[in-house]
Design an enzyme around this catalytic site. Sequence first.
Site, PDB file in Angstrom:
ATOM      1  N   GLY A  71      51.295  -8.482 -55.056  1.00  0.00           N
ATOM      2  CA  GLY A  71      50.469  -9.103 -54.015  1.00  0.00           C
ATOM      3  C   GLY A  71      50.187 -10.548 -54.332  1.00  0.00           C
ATOM      4  O   GLY A  71      51.114 -11.323 -54.591  1.00  0.00           O
ATOM      5  N   CYS A 117      55.861 -21.298 -60.012  1.00  0.00           N
ATOM      6  CA  CYS A 117      56.824 -21.088 -58.922  1.00  0.00           C
ATOM      7  C   CYS A 117      58.196 -21.649 -59.277  1.00  0.00           C
ATOM      8  O   CYS A 117      58.973 -22.004 -58.391  1.00  0.00           O
ATOM      9  CB  CYS A 117      56.344 -21.739 -57.624  1.00  0.00           C
ATOM     10  SG  CYS A 117      54.817 -21.072 -57.005  1.00  0.00           S
ATOM     11  N   ARG A 129      58.967  -7.745 -58.713  1.00  0.00           N
ATOM     12  CA  ARG A 129      58.504  -8.459 -57.528  1.00  0.00           C
ATOM     13  C   ARG A 129      59.406  -9.645 -57.237  1.00  0.00           C
ATOM     14  O   ARG A 129      60.238 -10.051 -58.048  1.00  0.00           O
ATOM     15  CB  ARG A 129      57.071  -8.970 -57.754  1.00  0.00           C
ATOM     16  CG  ARG A 129      56.975  -9.916 -58.947  1.00  0.00           C
ATOM     17  CD  ARG A 129      55.684 -10.726 -58.935  1.00  0.00           C
ATOM     18  NE  ARG A 129      55.552 -11.475 -60.196  1.00  0.00           N
ATOM     19  CZ  ARG A 129      56.215 -12.602 -60.455  1.00  0.00           C
ATOM     20  NH1 ARG A 129      57.033 -13.134 -59.544  1.00  0.00           N
ATOM     21  NH2 ARG A 129      56.065 -13.227 -61.606  1.00  0.00           N
ATOM     22  N   HIS A 139      49.057 -14.592 -65.500  1.00  0.00           N
ATOM     23  CA  HIS A 139      47.822 -13.873 -65.175  1.00  0.00           C
ATOM     24  C   HIS A 139      46.911 -13.889 -66.380  1.00  0.00           C
ATOM     25  O   HIS A 139      47.387 -13.867 -67.531  1.00  0.00           O
ATOM     26  CB  HIS A 139      48.123 -12.407 -64.813  1.00  0.00           C
ATOM     27  CG  HIS A 139      48.992 -12.218 -63.621  1.00  0.00           C
ATOM     28  ND1 HIS A 139      48.595 -12.556 -62.350  1.00  0.00           N
ATOM     29  CD2 HIS A 139      50.241 -11.699 -63.513  1.00  0.00           C
ATOM     30  CE1 HIS A 139      49.565 -12.259 -61.492  1.00  0.00           C
ATOM     31  NE2 HIS A 139      50.578 -11.745 -62.175  1.00  0.00           N
ATOM     32  N   GLY A 159      53.644 -12.766 -54.765  1.00  0.00           N
ATOM     33  CA  GLY A 159      54.964 -12.175 -54.998  1.00  0.00           C
ATOM     34  C   GLY A 159      54.896 -10.711 -54.623  1.00  0.00           C
ATOM     35  O   GLY A 159      53.948 -10.024 -54.979  1.00  0.00           O
ATOM     36  N   GLY A 205      59.925 -13.742 -56.401  1.00  0.00           N
ATOM     37  CA  GLY A 205      59.352 -14.937 -57.006  1.00  0.00           C
ATOM     38  C   GLY A 205      59.798 -15.142 -58.436  1.00  0.00           C
ATOM     39  O   GLY A 205      60.553 -14.360 -59.011  1.00  0.00           O
TER      40      GLY A 205
END
Lengths: 227, 241
Positions: free
Chosen positions: A156, A174, A76, A83, A145, A78
């Site tokens: 997502g 980030c 992805r 998580h 991302g 980013g």
Amino acid sequence: MKPCWICNLGLMPYEQALELQTRLAFLRYKKAIDDILLLLEHPPVVTLGKFGKIENVLVAEDELNKRGISLCRSNRGGDATFHCPGQLVIYPIMDMRSREGNLRRFLSDLEEVVIEAIAAFGVQGERWSEHPGIWVEGRQIAAIGLHFVRGVSMHGISLNVNPELEDFRVINLCGMAGKEATSLTRITKRGVTVEQAAEYVRGAFSAVLDVRLEDISRSQVMGEVLG
Amino acid sequence: MKQSKDSNKNPACQGEKLSRRDFLRHAGLVTGGIAVTSMAVAAGCTDGDNTTTPATTPPTTTKPTTTPTSTVNPTTTPTTILPTTTGNGDFIYVPPTSNPELVDVVGCTSKVAADRLYSEEHVWVKPLENNLAVIGMTDKMQLLLGLVERGELVLNLVGTELEYDGWLGNFEGQKMNVDMYSPVTGIIIQVNDDLYINSRVLESEPYLRGWLYVVELSKPEELDNLLDPIEYATAQANPNA
């Protein structure tokens, strides 16, 4: 409204979810399935975007592992993301060829979904043009991302509902030092469940993306769709 | 469970590998590098001994002076140019200075140049002499991406062997990552170094100064699989067809 499946996958490891997304994206690209929205949580994991910098992971991998946190490289966009349970992960597998607008519009729409969902809890989320995602009073409540493969979206946005926020300190959010994460529970000072948040995300997703959501079970996705 | 009309054809479930021709027919890749503020050199590309073997006379290449890194150094002078199939000296592509004629198809909202071929995944191919071709991204790609600033375009190095439907490049920007796929098989003999200095041409001049690569084709017959301008513009006008 175009149809879009919605599936609550529960708790799923990141690598397994990535494999699932890849296969669903292929099927969607072949137009063998409709768009599908995946809602899930991940066990604790740090992920790096395709060009994410390992220096934004502040803890060595063996130490992460001792804490029960995995480390995965992703495809992805980013940088580093964390998580964990208590965070609602929202993965739309959608065919951009069937949608109006451009990719940036799609990313903005996902941000809008979260803005509208958390507004139901009285929380005002904001965009930050320099760093896509949703922020509340300078803290990040949702990270975003995306990856597009042959016109189909993967990955997502992830909304912090009631995670252990201390665990987010293992990364620079980030890619920025000193930025903190926040959550619905922290801001509202009351218990909010992932299920409650998912209901509002569902409604906002349908409205913002202009789709008619149709439930499909995890067993159907894992069994029938993937064979 | 709702069934789509093609659900009985499920190559992924059957373990069937998607053919490349099918990719051409069904593609609708949304990729695009628009506004690129910097360029990065892709990791994993061939470097060093660029003695690859084209379909005709092996070229004599100069070793790239650019070291593959994750970000570009705009002050680094990339490698000089490339070999020719005939071995008659270096080849340097100079794009035209005037805009190409555009096709006009009702419903197509992007510009489509009339003088080249296209993949359904928004890559244009302009054949040159001696089995060479210029490759670039279409106006549709830059419109789809919708990014003008703070993007990074990651390209292959000179000497890289492109495979049909293989990795052509990548755009990363604003938390999005978009892959691009090659419509031809061949060897990259030139990369548009001017993009280091002026990446905005990807948006403003996708068919002129915004070109990406010059490729020595090893399978020129693949050009027959590409779309002509009218076909490509028609596909834009009817995306759900």
